[in-house]
Design a protein around this motif. Structure first.
Motif, PDB file in Angstrom:
ATOM      1  N   ASP A   1      -5.649   3.049  -0.393  1.00 45.61           N
ATOM      2  CA  ASP A   1      -5.310   1.789  -0.807  1.00 45.61           C
ATOM      3  C   ASP A   1      -5.995   0.761   0.153  1.00 45.61           C
ATOM      4  O   ASP A   1      -6.710  -0.128  -0.072  1.00 45.61           O
ATOM      5  N   VAL A   2      -5.645   1.140   1.469  1.00 46.22           N
ATOM      6  CA  VAL A   2      -6.120   0.229   2.617  1.00 46.22           C
ATOM      7  C   VAL A   2      -6.760   1.014   3.873  1.00 46.22           C
ATOM      8  O   VAL A   2      -5.932   1.924   4.249  1.00 46.22           O
ATOM      9  N   VAL A   3      -7.868   0.452   4.229  1.00 43.30           N
ATOM     10  CA  VAL A   3      -8.476   1.246   5.529  1.00 43.30           C
ATOM     11  C   VAL A   3      -8.587  -0.204   6.368  1.00 43.30           C
ATOM     12  O   VAL A   3      -9.137  -1.072   6.187  1.00 43.30           O
ATOM     13  N   ILE A   4      -8.011   0.377   7.652  1.00 41.37           N
ATOM     14  CA  ILE A   4      -8.317  -0.695   8.604  1.00 41.37           C
ATOM     15  C   ILE A   4      -8.981  -0.155   9.772  1.00 41.37           C
ATOM     16  O   ILE A   4      -8.845   0.961  10.637  1.00 41.37           O
ATOM     17  N   VAL A   5     -10.213  -0.688  10.014  1.00 39.40           N
ATOM     18  CA  VAL A   5     -11.216  -0.219  10.831  1.00 39.40           C
ATOM     19  C   VAL A   5     -11.145  -1.039  12.377  1.00 39.40           C
ATOM     20  O   VAL A   5     -11.179  -2.365  12.295  1.00 39.40           O
ATOM     21  N   LEU A   6     -10.803  -0.315  13.429  1.00 39.13           N
ATOM     22  CA  LEU A   6     -10.463  -1.178  14.659  1.00 39.13           C
ATOM     23  C   LEU A   6     -11.556  -0.947  15.564  1.00 39.13           C
ATOM     24  O   LEU A   6     -11.346   0.399  16.419  1.00 39.13           O
ATOM     25  N   GLY A   7     -12.424  -1.660  15.786  1.00 41.45           N
ATOM     26  CA  GLY A   7     -13.359  -1.576  16.792  1.00 41.45           C
ATOM     27  C   GLY A   7     -14.451  -0.574  16.486  1.00 41.45           C
ATOM     28  O   GLY A   7     -15.483  -0.447  17.330  1.00 41.45           O
TER      29      GLY A   7
ATOM     30  N   ALA B   1       0.777  -0.990   0.080  1.00 45.54           N
ATOM     31  CA  ALA B   1       0.105  -0.051   0.068  1.00 45.54           C
ATOM     32  C   ALA B   1       0.932   1.257  -0.049  1.00 45.54           C
ATOM     33  O   ALA B   1       1.969   1.199   0.300  1.00 45.54           O
ATOM     34  N   GLU B   2       0.280   2.280  -0.605  1.00 46.57           N
ATOM     35  CA  GLU B   2       0.945   3.721  -0.621  1.00 46.57           C
ATOM     36  C   GLU B   2       0.326   4.764   0.466  1.00 46.57           C
ATOM     37  O   GLU B   2       1.182   5.635   0.989  1.00 46.57           O
ATOM     38  N   ARG B   3      -1.035   4.349   0.730  1.00 47.44           N
ATOM     39  CA  ARG B   3      -1.662   5.308   1.706  1.00 47.44           C
ATOM     40  C   ARG B   3      -2.641   4.256   2.339  1.00 47.44           C
ATOM     41  O   ARG B   3      -3.429   3.503   1.959  1.00 47.44           O
ATOM     42  N   VAL B   4      -2.565   4.637   3.818  1.00 44.43           N
ATOM     43  CA  VAL B   4      -3.323   3.719   4.868  1.00 44.43           C
ATOM     44  C   VAL B   4      -4.092   4.847   5.506  1.00 44.43           C
ATOM     45  O   VAL B   4      -3.630   5.618   6.132  1.00 44.43           O
ATOM     46  N   VAL B   5      -5.135   4.317   5.850  1.00 37.27           N
ATOM     47  CA  VAL B   5      -5.974   5.034   7.046  1.00 37.27           C
ATOM     48  C   VAL B   5      -6.536   4.241   7.949  1.00 37.27           C
ATOM     49  O   VAL B   5      -7.292   2.928   7.592  1.00 37.27           O
ATOM     50  N   PHE B   6      -6.371   4.415   9.275  1.00 36.87           N
ATOM     51  CA  PHE B   6      -6.951   3.750  10.656  1.00 36.87           C
ATOM     52  C   PHE B   6      -7.896   4.398  10.962  1.00 36.87           C
ATOM     53  O   PHE B   6      -8.016   5.609  11.077  1.00 36.87           O
ATOM     54  N   VAL B   7      -8.981   3.759  11.339  1.00 36.36           N
ATOM     55  CA  VAL B   7     -10.367   4.108  11.781  1.00 36.36           C
ATOM     56  C   VAL B   7     -10.497   3.603  13.405  1.00 36.36           C
ATOM     57  O   VAL B   7     -10.934   2.344  13.397  1.00 36.36           O
ATOM     58  N   PRO B   8     -10.259   4.453  14.192  1.00 42.19           N
ATOM     59  CA  PRO B   8     -10.349   3.877  15.515  1.00 42.19           C
ATOM     60  C   PRO B   8     -11.675   4.009  16.034  1.00 42.19           C
ATOM     61  O   PRO B   8     -12.611   4.736  15.721  1.00 42.19           O
ATOM     62  N   GLY B   9     -11.977   3.006  17.028  1.00 43.65           N
ATOM     63  CA  GLY B   9     -13.235   2.996  17.567  1.00 43.65           C
ATOM     64  C   GLY B   9     -13.324   2.586  19.006  1.00 43.65           C
ATOM     65  O   GLY B   9     -12.124   2.320  19.614  1.00 43.65           O
ATOM     66  N   TYR B  10     -14.358   2.246  19.719  1.00 38.68           N
ATOM     67  CA  TYR B  10     -14.351   1.866  21.082  1.00 38.68           C
ATOM     68  C   TYR B  10     -13.494   0.489  21.380  1.00 38.68           C
ATOM     69  O   TYR B  10     -13.052   0.398  22.313  1.00 38.68           O
ATOM     70  N   GLY B  11     -13.616  -0.324  20.451  1.00 38.46           N
ATOM     71  CA  GLY B  11     -12.754  -1.374  20.371  1.00 38.46           C
ATOM     72  C   GLY B  11     -11.465  -1.426  20.732  1.00 38.46           C
ATOM     73  O   GLY B  11     -10.859  -2.085  21.369  1.00 38.46           O
ATOM     74  N   LEU B  12     -11.024  -0.239  20.093  1.00 36.54           N
ATOM     75  CA  LEU B  12      -9.482  -0.116  20.291  1.00 36.54           C
ATOM     76  C   LEU B  12      -8.986   0.426  21.653  1.00 36.54           C
ATOM     77  O   LEU B  12      -8.162  -0.145  22.260  1.00 36.54           O
ATOM     78  N   ALA B  13     -10.062   1.182  22.270  1.00 33.72           N
ATOM     79  CA  ALA B  13      -9.713   1.806  23.786  1.00 33.72           C
ATOM     80  C   ALA B  13     -10.037   0.413  24.602  1.00 33.72           C
ATOM     81  O   ALA B  13      -9.201   0.356  25.482  1.00 33.72           O
ATOM     82  N   VAL B  14     -10.999  -0.323  24.293  1.00 27.77           N
ATOM     83  CA  VAL B  14     -11.332  -1.774  25.242  1.00 27.77           C
ATOM     84  C   VAL B  14     -10.083  -2.527  25.335  1.00 27.77           C
ATOM     85  O   VAL B  14      -9.727  -2.970  26.156  1.00 27.77           O
ATOM     86  N   ALA B  15      -9.304  -2.788  24.056  1.00 25.60           N
ATOM     87  CA  ALA B  15      -8.186  -3.620  23.949  1.00 25.60           C
ATOM     88  C   ALA B  15      -6.938  -2.898  24.518  1.00 25.60           C
ATOM     89  O   ALA B  15      -5.910  -3.370  24.520  1.00 25.60           O
ATOM     90  N   GLN B  16      -7.009  -1.769  24.593  1.00 21.43           N
ATOM     91  CA  GLN B  16      -5.653  -0.938  25.032  1.00 21.43           C
ATOM     92  C   GLN B  16      -4.706  -1.182  24.022  1.00 21.43           C
ATOM     93  O   GLN B  16      -3.432  -1.316  24.464  1.00 21.43           O
ATOM     94  N   ALA B  17      -4.960  -0.961  22.708  1.00 24.63           N
ATOM     95  CA  ALA B  17      -4.183  -1.253  21.665  1.00 24.63           C
ATOM     96  C   ALA B  17      -3.548  -0.002  21.008  1.00 24.63           C
ATOM     97  O   ALA B  17      -3.203  -0.035  19.799  1.00 24.63           O
ATOM     98  N   GLN B  18      -3.794   1.166  21.322  1.00 19.45           N
ATOM     99  CA  GLN B  18      -3.015   2.518  20.907  1.00 19.45           C
ATOM    100  C   GLN B  18      -1.815   2.266  20.649  1.00 19.45           C
ATOM    101  O   GLN B  18      -1.128   2.974  19.606  1.00 19.45           O
ATOM    102  N   HIS B  19      -0.917   1.680  21.627  1.00 19.58           N
ATOM    103  CA  HIS B  19       0.367   1.732  21.529  1.00 19.58           C
ATOM    104  C   HIS B  19       0.927   0.878  20.278  1.00 19.58           C
ATOM    105  O   HIS B  19       1.594   1.194  19.650  1.00 19.58           O
ATOM    106  N   ALA B  20       0.079  -0.262  20.342  1.00 18.72           N
ATOM    107  CA  ALA B  20       0.548  -1.212  19.404  1.00 18.72           C
ATOM    108  C   ALA B  20       0.033  -0.640  17.927  1.00 18.72           C
ATOM    109  O   ALA B  20       1.054  -0.840  16.904  1.00 18.72           O
ATOM    110  N   LEU B  21      -1.005   0.001  17.877  1.00 17.25           N
ATOM    111  CA  LEU B  21      -1.169   0.918  16.566  1.00 17.25           C
ATOM    112  C   LEU B  21       0.056   1.843  16.327  1.00 17.25           C
ATOM    113  O   LEU B  21       0.386   1.872  15.161  1.00 17.25           O
ATOM    114  N   ARG B  22       0.157   2.716  17.254  1.00 18.35           N
ATOM    115  CA  ARG B  22       1.296   3.689  16.715  1.00 18.35           C
ATOM    116  C   ARG B  22       2.654   2.883  16.479  1.00 18.35           C
ATOM    117  O   ARG B  22       3.416   3.295  15.290  1.00 18.35           O
TER     118      ARG B  22
END
Length: 498
Positions: free
Chosen positions: A405-411, A328-349
């Protein structure tokens, strides 16, 4: 040495001059300085880089305001002891909460803080009415006390209900979804009116207690029917209420800072409430009186949707998702409450850094009502040191999805449901959503096919370009990191820089 001696003499003479000034003048001067510092602090909160310093500046302003008020009132030794003890206990409790409250509990913590602000204003007005009466201050003081009591009690009880619902301790009773609740709330409002009118004749007696009790029950009655999907609106509205109560308390005790700060918080809360309502395509009247969107949904955010609601679902592994990210050349992440529940913000970074090192353009699409409170996703990502410039609001990011190119929806769920644009029968119809369905490829990271607060299936899950990656958000993101590193992603630029 002579210079130091001169400065010491100047300081000594200045302090002596201050001692000779009337306490009222000194208190007013300190109050004015605190107002200016508070305005500068609020202005600094507009930028991430200056937000921490601005927050400290605002705290200093509030501390000075308390000092100015104490100089004016000149309490005795016993009162000073109670004030010092209360300040120490409150400061210690705040410090412990700031250190221990997880990001997933931040929305209910904000609701609790709103309630504490309302209770503080309530106690100020209660004390003045109970022990000083209403005769000396005229109608302005009397109206300020009534407003502070009424709004403070509604804010406190309503905030406790909001906190309990966010924590999953309290469900929405069935009777609150009928017209019976309107009759109960109207009755309580009339009782509040009776207490307010009778307060002038007996400021320290039964009208005071009646007003506080009826207002508290009214706060419960208004907040209890509101469902989880409307909680961002409720929290911002309660925040506005706390500002109104604080401004009224400022008139009661004669604090310029409380009046200014309360007015700013009240106005900002109302503006934010309107923004939240617009983002959900709902009016404030419909939120407060028209039934609860998602009222039956559990506190964790799941709803009634399951695998039987879908006929075409494509799932994939983290390995397949990693291969798409590699190219991919362009990636967009869409954070949601599921990201907060999993405490995954640092892994996402960490994943974002790896992709950026590979030359991929990364951004984060922020929906105004994603999460449980206004700005929840911004705070979540800021905790992981995500650059503020990469957090793009919905109106700005939507035109860019066709070139993504790619969107990743997280929770996230309802905020990416294309039925809001295409299905007039959907309860989400007309609600502005993130148009991720326009991207070339979409990966949705969820634990299951459970629905969002609206309780309906998500048409995004069945689109040809969508693939589900089932699992905990943190585990999936860590799996993507492992796979991308195995593919050599991020090592190209490192080698070139050497």
């Amino acid at each position: 040495m002579a210079t130091l001696h001169s400065l010491a003499s100047l300081l000594s003479s200045s302090l002596e001059s201050l001692r000779q000034l009337p306490p009222q003048v000194v208190g007013d001067a300190i109050d004015l300085v605190s107002v200016l510092l508070l305005a500068l602090g609020i202005k600094g909160l507009a930028k991430v880089r200056s937000a921490r310093f601005a927050n400290g500046l605002a705290a200093l302003a509030l501390g000075l305001a308390v000092l100015g008020l104490l100089i004016q009132l000149q309490p005795d030794a016993t009162a000073w002891l109670w004030i010092a003890a209360g300040s120490a206990a409150g400061g210690l409790l705040g410090l412990v909460m700031a250190q221990r409250v997880p990001m997933t509990a931040m929305p209910e913590t904000v609701a609790l803080f709103n309630g504490c602000g309302g209770m503080a204003s309530l106690l100020v007005a209660f004390g003045v009415s109970r022990y000083e009466g209403l005769d000396d201050g005229g109608w302005v003081a009397a109206a300020s006390i009534v407003v502070s009591l009424l709004v403070g009690a509604i804010t406190f009880s309503g905030s406790l209900v909001a906190m309990a619902k966010l924590r999953g301790w309290l469900d929405t009773p069935a009777w609150t979804q009928s017209n019976l609740r309107h009759g109960v709330n109207i009755g309580l409002a009339l009782v509040c009116l009776v207490g307010a009118l009778a307060l002038s004749s007996d400021p320290g007696g039964w009208p005071l207690l009646l007003l506080v009790l009826a207002s508290s029950l009214l706060g419960i009655g208004v907040t209890l029917p509101i469902g989880g999907a409307d909680m961002p609106v409720v929290i911002s509205l309660l925040n506005s209420y706390s500002g109104v109560a604080a401004a009224a308390a400022g008139f009661v005790v004669g604090s310029q800072l409380l009046i200014v700060a309360g007015a700013m918080v009240g106005a900002a809360g109302l503006i934010l409430t309107q923004v939240m309502c617009t983002a959900m395509n709902r009016s404030l009247v419909s939120v407060l009186f028209g039934g609860a969107l998602g009222a039956a949904a559990p506190a964790g955010g799941g709803g009634g949707g399951d695998a039987t609601s879908y006929s075409r679902i494509v799932s994939c592994s983290p390995e397949e998702c990693a291969m798409a990210l590699e190219n991919a050349e362009r990636v967009v992440f869409v954070p949601g409450y599921g990201l907060a529940v999993a405490q995954a913000q640092h892994a996402l970074r960490e994943l974002s850094k790896l992709l950026e090192a590979h030359g991929v353009s990364v951004s984060y699409a922020i929906h105004p009502v994603a999460g449980r409170m206004p700005g929840h996703m911004n705070v979540l990502l800021a905790e992981a040191d995500v650059p503020y410039e990469q957090m793009v609001e919905m109106d700005l990011i939507n035109p860019e999805f066709p070139a993504t190119d790619v969107v990743i929806v997280l929770g996230a769920n309802d905020v990416v449901n294309p039925q809001a644009k295409t299905d007039p029968s959907s309860p989400l119809y007309g609600m502005p959503v993130l148009e991720v369905d326009q991207a070339r490829q979409v990966f949705v990271v969820k634990r299951s096919l459970g629905a969002g607060y609206a309780g309906i299936a998500n048409a995004l899950f069945e689109l040809p370009q969508t693939a589900m990656v089932f699992g905990d958000a943190k585990a999936v993101l860590n799996g993507l990191l492992t796979e991308l590193r195995a593919l050599g992603v991020g090592k190209v630029k490192e080698t070139v820089s050497l």
